[in-house]
Every structure is written in structure tokens, then in C-alpha cells.
Design an enzyme around this catalytic site. Sequence first.
Site, PDB file in Angstrom:
ATOM      1  CB  CYS A  70      25.124 -14.652  11.788  1.00 40.44           C
ATOM      2  SG  CYS A  70      26.059 -13.519  12.828  1.00 40.44           S
ATOM      3  CB  CYS A  73      28.487 -14.953  10.323  1.00 42.37           C
ATOM      4  SG  CYS A  73      28.272 -15.404  12.062  1.00 42.37           S
TER       5      CYS A  73
END
Length: 295
Positions: A70, A73
Site C-alpha cells: 500500500c 501505508c
Amino acid sequence: MASLVRREDRGMGPVLHLKSLLKPYPLLVALCLMVLPVSAKRENLKVITDGNWEEILTGEWMIEFFAPWCPACQQLQPVWNEFSEWGEDLGVNIAKVDVTEQPGLSGRFIITALPTIYHCKDGVFRRYQGARTKDDFLSFIDEKKWQSIEPLSSWFGPSSFLMNMMSALFKLSMFIRQCHNYLTEQVGIPVWGSYVIFALATLFSGLALGLVLVFIADFVFPSRRFSSPAYYQKKHAVEQARLLQQLEEEQEADGEEEEEDEDEYGGREEEWRRRAAAEDAVRRRAVGGGEEEDT
């Protein structure tokens, strides 16, 4: 924030003292400075798994759900690591969960977006939806801004029965996916062949589960023919009573039909007699009229 700065100064005190002691040994100082941050991060940032997730039900926690692939993230990870260094001063545990390795926790917390951050205080969970900077995280804990956020319902709490079932479902889906990848990549079975195998496995498992449920129901609620020794006698008596009642009803119906037939026959006979009497009277009149004409 002033209290946080003072805490930071107090936290750096031991490090400065260590530097003064090790000033004659620059190489040793460099090694200590390289090792200390790594060890601090490992101790402050905790990793939550399916095996130890119940630890977050006690105390205060800030938990990040992320995935290595991600991009958001990846941007948040350095900030989260810096925030974890303040965990001991704030009296809060900082943790992270890799949803790719812990699918059960992903289902237990209903993770639909990444990264997702939860605040937990003595088993009461709240979803953090503020800015994702270190200062915002610090003020969220230090100023107790989490008190203004509505907690999750007990129905959707991670320890509820519903979320336990959701966790098991996510684990099962990940297991099926791993089996599919193994069959297609390692064994060399085509994709359609893997689908056929899973379809047959689903069919036979459903049949087996149905048989087990039938056996359990028959054991818990046994049939009357097995539970009562006089079952057949009662059944025979009930059948005889039913037959007798049916015969009586048929006899009554036959008697009513006979009475109706007798009444109908008697009425016809009387009608025939009237017609015969009328015909005799007509004949007599005709005969009497003819005799008068002859005279």
C-alpha cells in the site's frame, strides 16, 4: 505540547549522560548510537498477530492496520515509527498489524481501507479519522481527543461472536486462496480444474454436514417410535378407531340414502295410484256417456 517537550528532554537525559561517559571512546559511541535507535523501535512498536491480539483488550493502544504493497501505508510508516518512540512517555502502546499476514484480524476489525488506525482503551475501540502526522497523533493521546469519538458497538467489537465468525471466514478464504495457488502453481493444475475441485469439495462437504446435522437432530430429539415401546399399539388402536368411525359414517350415509329412496319410491307409488284412479274415473265417465246415448 509543552509537557511532551519536557518529556522528550527527560528522555534524552540518559543518552547525553552516556555520551559524556563514552567521550574518550568515539568508536564505541558511534556503535551505541547506531544500536540504540534500532532497539528502541523494536521495543516500542509492537506487532499484533492472531495469537496475541487479546493483549490490546487491556490498557491503552494505538493500532495501525497496513499492507506492505500500500503506497499510503509506506508513507505513513516513518511517521508511525517516530510516534512509537513516544509510547512509553505517553503511557500508550503503539502497535501495527500486517493484514496480508493476519487475515483473521482484518476480518475481525472489518478493515475496508488502508491504512486504518484504531484507538483502544480497556477494550473499547474507536476509529481514528484525523490527520496522520506525529503531532496530531501526540495531541490525540495527550489531550484525550479520543473521548469525543463514538466507540464501536458491542455487536461489532473484535471480541464479539459476530466478529469471531467474520475472522474465521477471512481465515477460510485465505486458506482457500493458498490452496488454489498451490494447485495452479506448484502442482500445475489448470485454473478450471482447480475450480472443479473446489466445487466438488464444497458439494461433498455440504452433504457430510447435512448428514451430521440429521444425526445430531435425531439424537437430541429422538422419534417417538424409538422413545415409546407402546408406539405401535397406540398407532394400531388409533387406526382401528379411525376405521370404525369411517364405517359408522358410511353406514349412516347408506341409511339416509335408503330412507330417501323409500320416500321417493312411496311418493311415486302414491302418484301412480292417483293417476290410475284418474284414468278409471275417465273411463267410467266415458262408458256412462255411451250408455246414455244408446238409450
